[in-house]
Design a protein around this motif. Structure first.
Motif, PDB file in Angstrom:
ATOM      1  N   ASP A  92       0.660 -34.956  10.427  1.00 46.62           N
ATOM      2  CA  ASP A  92       0.648 -34.076  11.591  1.00 46.62           C
ATOM      3  C   ASP A  92      -0.642 -33.279  11.784  1.00 46.62           C
ATOM      4  OD1 ASP A  92       1.865 -33.047  13.848  1.00 46.62           O
ATOM      5  OD2 ASP A  92       2.684 -31.327  12.777  1.00 46.62           O
ATOM      6  N   PRO A  93      -1.814 -33.961  11.875  1.00 42.73           N
ATOM      7  CA  PRO A  93      -3.045 -33.198  12.127  1.00 42.73           C
ATOM      8  C   PRO A  93      -3.023 -32.572  13.516  1.00 42.73           C
ATOM      9  CG  PRO A  93      -3.481 -35.558  12.205  1.00 42.73           C
ATOM     10  CD  PRO A  93      -2.051 -35.393  11.802  1.00 42.73           C
ATOM     11  N   LYS A  94      -3.552 -31.365  13.610  1.00 43.15           N
ATOM     12  CA  LYS A  94      -3.629 -30.659  14.887  1.00 43.15           C
ATOM     13  C   LYS A  94      -5.093 -30.313  15.149  1.00 43.15           C
ATOM     14  CE  LYS A  94       0.942 -28.459  14.395  1.00 43.15           C
ATOM     15  NZ  LYS A  94       1.605 -29.690  14.362  1.00 43.15           N
ATOM     16  N   ASP A  95      -5.593 -30.732  16.292  1.00 40.15           N
ATOM     17  CA  ASP A  95      -6.978 -30.481  16.668  1.00 40.15           C
ATOM     18  C   ASP A  95      -7.016 -29.320  17.650  1.00 40.15           C
ATOM     19  OD1 ASP A  95      -9.581 -30.466  17.508  1.00 40.15           O
ATOM     20  OD2 ASP A  95      -9.592 -32.524  18.237  1.00 40.15           O
ATOM     21  N   TYR A  96      -7.522 -28.201  17.196  1.00 41.20           N
ATOM     22  CA  TYR A  96      -7.645 -27.034  18.047  1.00 41.20           C
ATOM     23  C   TYR A  96      -9.089 -26.834  18.511  1.00 41.20           C
ATOM     24  CZ  TYR A  96      -2.921 -25.769  16.674  1.00 41.20           C
ATOM     25  OH  TYR A  96      -1.569 -25.767  16.475  1.00 41.20           O
ATOM     26  N   SER A  97      -9.912 -27.878  18.451  1.00 42.04           N
ATOM     27  CA  SER A  97     -11.337 -27.742  18.745  1.00 42.04           C
ATOM     28  C   SER A  97     -11.613 -27.311  20.191  1.00 42.04           C
ATOM     29  CB  SER A  97     -12.093 -29.021  18.395  1.00 42.04           C
ATOM     30  OG  SER A  97     -11.611 -30.112  19.147  1.00 42.04           O
ATOM     31  N   ALA A  98     -10.694 -27.507  21.098  1.00 40.21           N
ATOM     32  CA  ALA A  98     -10.886 -27.030  22.472  1.00 40.21           C
ATOM     33  C   ALA A  98     -10.759 -25.511  22.550  1.00 40.21           C
ATOM     34  CB  ALA A  98      -9.866 -27.684  23.404  1.00 40.21           C
ATOM     35  N   HIS A  99     -10.101 -24.905  21.577  1.00 41.44           N
ATOM     36  CA  HIS A  99      -9.849 -23.464  21.590  1.00 41.44           C
ATOM     37  C   HIS A  99     -10.528 -22.724  20.450  1.00 41.44           C
ATOM     38  CE1 HIS A  99      -6.736 -24.648  24.383  1.00 41.44           C
ATOM     39  NE2 HIS A  99      -6.253 -25.450  23.466  1.00 41.44           N
ATOM     40  N   SER A 100     -10.860 -23.462  19.378  1.00 35.05           N
ATOM     41  CA  SER A 100     -11.399 -22.834  18.176  1.00 35.05           C
ATOM     42  C   SER A 100     -12.155 -23.877  17.358  1.00 35.05           C
ATOM     43  CB  SER A 100     -10.244 -22.264  17.347  1.00 35.05           C
ATOM     44  OG  SER A 100     -10.733 -21.683  16.168  1.00 35.05           O
ATOM     45  N   ASN A 101     -12.839 -23.437  16.340  1.00 35.69           N
ATOM     46  CA  ASN A 101     -13.554 -24.354  15.460  1.00 35.69           C
ATOM     47  C   ASN A 101     -12.739 -24.611  14.191  1.00 35.69           C
ATOM     48  OD1 ASN A 101     -13.873 -21.728  14.618  1.00 35.69           O
ATOM     49  ND2 ASN A 101     -15.973 -21.985  13.932  1.00 35.69           N
ATOM     50  N   VAL A 102     -11.447 -24.884  14.370  1.00 32.29           N
ATOM     51  CA  VAL A 102     -10.580 -25.136  13.227  1.00 32.29           C
ATOM     52  C   VAL A 102      -9.695 -26.353  13.502  1.00 32.29           C
ATOM     53  CG1 VAL A 102      -8.712 -23.603  13.989  1.00 32.29           C
ATOM     54  CG2 VAL A 102      -9.009 -24.046  11.568  1.00 32.29           C
ATOM     55  N   HIS A 103      -9.460 -27.096  12.456  1.00 33.38           N
ATOM     56  CA  HIS A 103      -8.512 -28.212  12.464  1.00 33.38           C
ATOM     57  C   HIS A 103      -7.440 -27.858  11.444  1.00 33.38           C
ATOM     58  CE1 HIS A 103     -11.164 -30.995  14.696  1.00 33.38           C
ATOM     59  NE2 HIS A 103     -12.105 -30.272  14.135  1.00 33.38           N
ATOM     60  N   ILE A 104      -6.184 -28.167  11.780  1.00 36.03           N
ATOM     61  CA  ILE A 104      -5.063 -27.824  10.901  1.00 36.03           C
ATOM     62  C   ILE A 104      -4.246 -29.079  10.643  1.00 36.03           C
ATOM     63  CG2 ILE A 104      -2.979 -26.428  10.632  1.00 36.03           C
ATOM     64  CD1 ILE A 104      -4.201 -24.469  12.680  1.00 36.03           C
ATOM     65  N   CYS A 105      -3.855 -29.270   9.383  1.00 36.21           N
ATOM     66  CA  CYS A 105      -2.910 -30.351   9.092  1.00 36.21           C
ATOM     67  C   CYS A 105      -1.992 -29.913   7.956  1.00 36.21           C
ATOM     68  CB  CYS A 105      -3.618 -31.658   8.763  1.00 36.21           C
ATOM     69  SG  CYS A 105      -4.490 -31.683   7.211  1.00 36.21           S
ATOM     70  N   PHE A 106      -0.839 -30.537   7.929  1.00 34.81           N
ATOM     71  CA  PHE A 106       0.107 -30.348   6.843  1.00 34.81           C
ATOM     72  C   PHE A 106      -0.146 -31.454   5.827  1.00 34.81           C
ATOM     73  CE2 PHE A 106       1.942 -28.103  10.295  1.00 34.81           C
ATOM     74  CZ  PHE A 106       2.734 -27.113   9.761  1.00 34.81           C
ATOM     75  N   ALA A 107       0.209 -31.215   4.582  1.00 36.30           N
ATOM     76  CA  ALA A 107       0.073 -32.247   3.546  1.00 36.30           C
ATOM     77  C   ALA A 107       1.300 -32.189   2.645  1.00 36.30           C
ATOM     78  CB  ALA A 107      -1.208 -32.049   2.745  1.00 36.30           C
TER      79      ALA A 107
END
Length: 119
Positions: A92-107
């Protein structure tokens, strides 16, 4: 829309994780050689899942052994991660690059045996 710079916050919490990068297969002397996993050390913030993460995430059941990774770079789903000598597989990677300089994923934690679910 406002852009949120998360650099300072990420750098404050960053630690070293090992990402197992899959190399592409190749031909050697007319014979096909499968790709391999190569370890690559990167910096990312790793946190335990919150109670809300454990309760509401869409992609299935998570446990308290699973983690959330915040990074400046994208991590594909299904990537093997080693953190504190434990293996995880990203989901479940989440790309927030349109709003912030962070990428979030669960592992999800992979049980001992090292390569379960990595093939």
């Amino acid at each position: 829309m406002m852009f949120i710079d998360m650099s300072d916050l990420l750098e404050e919490w960053e630690t070293t994780i090992t990402i197992m990068v899959k190399t592409e297969g190749r031909r050697e002397g007319g014979r096909w050689v499968k790709g391999e996993e190569k370890p690559e050390e990167r910096q990312a913030a790793v946190v335990p899942l919150s109670n809300d993460d454990l309760r509401y995430e869409e992609n299935g059941t998570y446990t308290k052994q699973d983690i959330k990774i915040y990074s400046h770079f994208p991590i594909e789903g299904g990537t093997a991660i080693i953190y504190e000598n434990k293996r995880y597989k990203t989901t479940d990677p989440k790309d927030y690059s349109a709003h912030s300089n962070v990428h979030i994923c669960f592992a999800k934690r992979i049980e001992s045996g090292g390569s379960q679910g990595m093939g």
